[in-house]
Design a protein around this motif. Structure first.
Motif, short mmCIF file in Angstrom:
data_model
loop_
_atom_site.label_atom_id
_atom_site.label_comp_id
_atom_site.label_asym_id
_atom_site.label_seq_id
_atom_site.Cartn_x
_atom_site.Cartn_y
_atom_site.Cartn_z
N THR A 43 -25.38 34.48 5.37
CA THR A 43 -24.18 33.66 5.47
C THR A 43 -23.88 33.12 4.08
OG1 THR A 43 -25.18 31.48 5.86
CG2 THR A 43 -24.99 32.96 7.77
N THR A 66 -30.34 24.27 14.73
CA THR A 66 -29.59 24.25 13.49
C THR A 66 -28.13 23.92 13.81
OG1 THR A 66 -31.05 25.92 12.55
CG2 THR A 66 -28.92 25.61 11.48
N TYR A 67 -27.58 22.97 13.10
CA TYR A 67 -26.18 22.58 13.29
C TYR A 67 -25.33 23.13 12.16
CZ TYR A 67 -26.80 19.59 17.30
OH TYR A 67 -27.05 19.14 18.57
N TRP A 68 -24.20 23.70 12.54
CA TRP A 68 -23.25 24.27 11.59
C TRP A 68 -21.99 23.41 11.57
CZ3 TRP A 68 -24.87 28.27 8.70
CH2 TRP A 68 -26.02 28.94 9.13
N GLU A 69 -21.49 23.14 10.39
CA GLU A 69 -20.25 22.37 10.24
C GLU A 69 -19.08 23.26 10.64
OE1 GLU A 69 -17.95 19.11 9.66
OE2 GLU A 69 -20.13 19.15 9.54
#
Length: 129
Positions: A43, A66-69
């Motif tokens: 990514t 895991t957090y993605w904006e």
């Protein structure tokens, strides 16, 4: 500093090809293989790796997430649901003012989404000052 930056996220899944392809489509990238037991995608910020689940790492929810904006939480949830993800928690507004949700991908792994707000970004900056 001992830990510099996030290098990769590793997901333990029953089918590495299917999972890697699903994530590659979301990130608009291609699947790479290190060997028959490890596929990964790149990514803009890190690698996402896919390894067969086993007795030591059975996959699924309950571990790290895991957090993605994202720019638009509702649109991201809808797009991921159309691709087979299921809403697991939320969406909520955090105490700092961000909006967040957790989904389960089609492979049983958690996928966090965060939509920051001016309020949440200011609060984080204040906490870190």
């Amino acid at each position: 500093m001992l830990l510099k930056q996030l290098e990769s996220v590793l997901l333990f899944v029953s089918d590495i090809e299917e999972a890697a392809t699903w994530y590659a489509e979301i990130f608009e990238t291609k699947v790479h293989h290190e060997n028959e037991h490890y596929a990964f995608i790149k990514t803009t910020t890190c690698l996402i790796g896919f390894h067969p689940l086993d007795h030591k790492c059975p996959g699924g929810p309950g571990g790290a997430c895991t957090y993605w904006e994202v720019a638009d939480l509702d649109a991201a949830i809808s797009a991921l649901q159309r691709k087979g993800a299921a809403l697991y928690r939320g969406p909520i507004t955090t105490s700092l003012g961000a909006r967040a949700a957790m989904l389960l991908d089609p492979f049983g792994c958690t996928l966090g989404l965060n939509q920051a707000s001016a309020q949440s970004l200011d609060a984080i900056n204040d906490l870190m000052a």
